[in-house]
Design a protein around this motif. Structure first.
Motif, PDB file in Angstrom:
ATOM      1  N   SER A 130       0.815  -1.208   0.000  1.00 62.85           N
ATOM      2  CA  SER A 130       0.000   0.000   0.000  1.00 62.85           C
ATOM      3  C   SER A 130       0.850   1.260   0.000  1.00 62.85           C
ATOM      4  O   SER A 130       1.860   1.357   0.709  1.00 62.85           O
ATOM      5  CB  SER A 130      -0.931   0.003   1.215  1.00 62.85           C
ATOM      6  OG  SER A 130      -1.604   1.240   1.334  1.00 62.85           O
ATOM      7  N   THR A 152      -1.610  -5.589  -1.474  1.00 60.80           N
ATOM      8  CA  THR A 152      -2.784  -5.096  -2.188  1.00 60.80           C
ATOM      9  C   THR A 152      -2.489  -5.020  -3.684  1.00 60.80           C
ATOM     10  O   THR A 152      -1.335  -4.886  -4.094  1.00 60.80           O
ATOM     11  CB  THR A 152      -3.204  -3.700  -1.686  1.00 60.80           C
ATOM     12  OG1 THR A 152      -4.358  -3.256  -2.402  1.00 60.80           O
ATOM     13  CG2 THR A 152      -2.089  -2.682  -1.885  1.00 60.80           C
ATOM     14  N   GLY A 179      -6.869  -3.826  -1.215  1.00 55.14           N
ATOM     15  CA  GLY A 179      -6.687  -4.347   0.132  1.00 55.14           C
ATOM     16  C   GLY A 179      -6.466  -5.845   0.136  1.00 55.14           C
ATOM     17  O   GLY A 179      -6.306  -6.490  -0.900  1.00 55.14           O
ATOM     18  N   GLY A 185      -9.953  -6.373   4.999  1.00 49.77           N
ATOM     19  CA  GLY A 185      -9.252  -5.415   4.167  1.00 49.77           C
ATOM     20  C   GLY A 185      -9.692  -5.395   2.720  1.00 49.77           C
ATOM     21  O   GLY A 185      -9.720  -4.347   2.082  1.00 49.77           O
ATOM     22  N   ASP A 200     -10.884   4.057   3.858  1.00 47.41           N
ATOM     23  CA  ASP A 200     -11.239   2.650   3.922  1.00 47.41           C
ATOM     24  C   ASP A 200     -12.689   2.515   3.454  1.00 47.41           C
ATOM     25  O   ASP A 200     -13.617   2.866   4.179  1.00 47.41           O
ATOM     26  CB  ASP A 200     -11.079   2.148   5.367  1.00 47.41           C
ATOM     27  CG  ASP A 200     -11.252   0.635   5.482  1.00 47.41           C
ATOM     28  OD1 ASP A 200     -12.083   0.080   4.756  1.00 47.41           O
ATOM     29  OD2 ASP A 200     -10.568   0.026   6.329  1.00 47.41           O
ATOM     30  N   PHE A 253      -8.044  -1.833   7.554  1.00 39.94           N
ATOM     31  CA  PHE A 253      -6.875  -2.148   6.740  1.00 39.94           C
ATOM     32  C   PHE A 253      -5.780  -1.111   6.922  1.00 39.94           C
ATOM     33  O   PHE A 253      -4.594  -1.440   6.892  1.00 39.94           O
ATOM     34  CB  PHE A 253      -7.274  -2.235   5.267  1.00 39.94           C
ATOM     35  CG  PHE A 253      -6.162  -2.677   4.372  1.00 39.94           C
ATOM     36  CD1 PHE A 253      -5.655  -3.972   4.449  1.00 39.94           C
ATOM     37  CD2 PHE A 253      -5.593  -1.816   3.453  1.00 39.94           C
ATOM     38  CE1 PHE A 253      -4.615  -4.386   3.639  1.00 39.94           C
ATOM     39  CE2 PHE A 253      -4.551  -2.221   2.630  1.00 39.94           C
ATOM     40  CZ  PHE A 253      -4.067  -3.516   2.716  1.00 39.94           C
TER      41      PHE A 253
END
Length: 396
Positions: free
Chosen positions: A179, A204, A226, A231, A260, A309
Motif C-alpha cells: 500500500s 494489495t 486491500g 481489508g 477505507d 486495513f
C-alpha cells in the motif's frame, strides 16, 4: 619416348588431378561473431540488455536465515510440546527464506516502461505459541492423551508468496504492490520487528499514479483493493490513498491519507525525516484514524479492537520514532520506539554489521508492553514481553 617427354607428361597429369581435387574442396565458413551481453547503466548497477532487444533486465534477491528467541509478544519466540512428556517448552523460531527479484526498464515514446517482481520461498516453524491440545469435545486437554488432537509448532515449507508484481509506464503503476499508505511515507525505521505497534496494511493490488516535479515535490494517488477478510473491498468502490512529499537536503516531510471503503473510515500519517549530520538520520511519524464503524465487524468477525486495513494501531492515534546511526562503513545502529492510544508500547533496537559486501548480520532486541485498555491483538500472554532475533542475509 625420352626422359624429358615422360617428365612433362607426368607434370601435366599432376596439374590436372590437383585442379580437379581443388574444384571439389569443402569451403569452411567464417564463424559468426559472438553477441556478447551489453551492460545497461541507465537504470543503475546490475542491468544488462536482453540480447536482441532494447529491454534492460536486472536479476537479484537474497538468502536469509533468522533465529528468534524470547516471548511471543515480541514476535520472535515459539513454543512446542515436549515429545516425551507433553509439557509445553520454549524453543527457537527459525526461518530460511529465498527471495527472487527481477527488474526491467525500457525507454518508450510514452516514458520509461518498468516492471518489478519479488517471489519469496520460506521454510520455517510456526511463530508463536503451539496451539493447545483439543479433546473430542472441543476443550483443552492433556496433550499426552492419545485420544486428543494435537497441533504442534512444526517446521515445514510454508508456501510461496508473490510479494510484488507490477508494471509502471511513466507515473502510472498497476499490479501487486504494498500500500502507498506505507511505501510512499517510508515504512517505520530500519528495524526487523517494525510493527510492534502496526502502522498499516501491506499487500494489495493497486492502480496508482506517481508524480515527481523534479524540485523535491512529489505526490501519489493510489486506488487499492486491500487484502484479508476486513481489508479486501466488498464492492466496486476501492480504497483510496493520497500522499504528498517535500524532499530537500535536510530531509523530508511526508503526509498520506487513506479512505477505507469497507467501513467508510479515514486514516492519515505525517512523517518528518531529518539528517542532522552525515552519519545520523532521524524520523518521527504520527498517525490518526477514525474508528466509528470499525467495531461493526466484517463478514465473519469484527474488526478487532477497532482496526481496519489502514488504521491498524490501537485507538485513534499512534506515534513512531527512531533513527539510524552509522559508526563506520560496515556497522550501523537502528532504533524504533512506538506507542498508541491503547497504551501499547514497542521498542526495537539492532546492530547491523556488513561482514563483506552483500553479507550482513543483524542482532536485534525487542520489547513490547501490551496496554490493558484495548483488544489483545498481539497474542502476548504477559503484559511485558522481551525477545531477540539474529539475522544472516546474503543479498545479490
Amino acid at each position: 619416348m625420352n626422359i624429358k617427354s615422360l617428365l612433362l607428361g607426368s607434370a601435366a597429369a599432376l596439374v590436372a588431378v590437383s585442379g580437379a581435387r581443388a574444384a571439389d574442396a569443402v569451403v569452411v565458413a567464417e564463424p559468426e561473431p559472438a553477441e556478447y551481453v551489453r551492460i545497461c547503466d541507465v537504470y543503475g548497477a546490475g542491468y544488462f540488455y536482453i540480447p536482441g532487444t532494447e529491454i534492460c533486465l536486472r536479476v537479484g534477491g537474497y538468502v536469509r536465515y533468522d533465529i528468534g528467541v524470547g516471548d511471543v509478544g515480541a514476535f520472535t519466540g515459539a513454543t512446542n510440546w515436549d515429545h516425551e512428556d507433553g509439557d509445553e517448552e520454549d524453543t527457537y523460531w527459525k526461518r530460511a527464506r529465498f527471495s527472487f527479484k527481477t527488474w526491467t526498464g525500457q525507454e518508450t515514446e510514452l516514458g520509461t516502461l518498468k516492471t518489478y517482481t519479488e517471489t519469496r520461498f520460506n521454510f520455517q516453524n510456526t511463530q508463536g505459541r503451539a496451539t493447545s491440545a483439543i479433546d473430542d469435545g472441543g476443550t483443552p486437554a492433556d496433550p499426552t492423551d492419545d485420544t486428543v488432537l494435537l497441533f504442534t509448532n512444526d517446521a515445514d515449507n510454508t508456501g510461496v508468496s508473490l510479494n510484488f508484481a507490477w508494471i509502471q509506464l511513466g507515473g502510472l503503476r498497476v499490479g501487486k504492490d504494498e500500500s502507498a499508505f506505507d511505501t510512499f511515507i517510508g515504512y517505520a525505521g530500519n528495524v526487523i520487528n517494525d510493527t510492534l505497534v502496526p502502522f498499516g496494511g501491506f499487500d494489495t493490488n493497486v492502480v496508482q499514479y506517481y508524480f515527481d516535479a523534479g524540485n523535491g515535490f512529489s505526490a501519489v494517488v493510489s486506488l487499492e483493493q486491500g487484502a484479508g477478510e476486513i481489508g479486501t473491498i466488498d464492492s466496486y468502490v476501492p480504497h483510496v490513498v493520497g500522499g504528498v512529499k517535500w524532499t530537500q537536503g535536510w530531509g523530508a516531510i511526508t503526509g498520506v491519507i487513506a479512505y477505507d471503503s469497507n467501513y467508510e473510515e479515514v486514516a492519515g500519517k505525517v512523517r518528518l525525516d531529518v539528517t542532522p549530520m552525515e552519519n545520523l538520520s532521524l524520523f518521527i511519524m504520527a498517525g490518526y484514524g477514525t474508528d466509528d464503524n470499525l467495531s461493526d465487524g466484517g463478514f465473519a468477525i469484527p474488526a478487532p479492537g477497532g482496526r481496519g486495513f489502514y488504521k491498524q494501531w490501537g485507538g485513534n492515534w499512534a506515534v513512531w520514532g527512531g533513527g539510524t546511526y552509522t559508526f563506520n562503513e560496515k556497522t550501523s545502529f537502528n532504533l524504533q520506539v512506538s506507542t498508541d492510544e491503547e497504551e501499547n508500547i514497542g521498542v526495537a533496537a539492532n546492530i547491523a554489521y556488513d561482514v563483506v559486501p552483500g553479507m550482513t548480520i543483524t542482532a536485534e532486541v525487542d520489547y513490547l508492553h501490551f496496554g490493558e485498555e484495548g483488544f489483545n491483538w498481539t497474542g502476548a500472554e504477559d503484559e511485558d514481553s522481551l525477545g531477540g532475533i539474529l539475522r544472516f542475509q546474503r543479498s545479490f
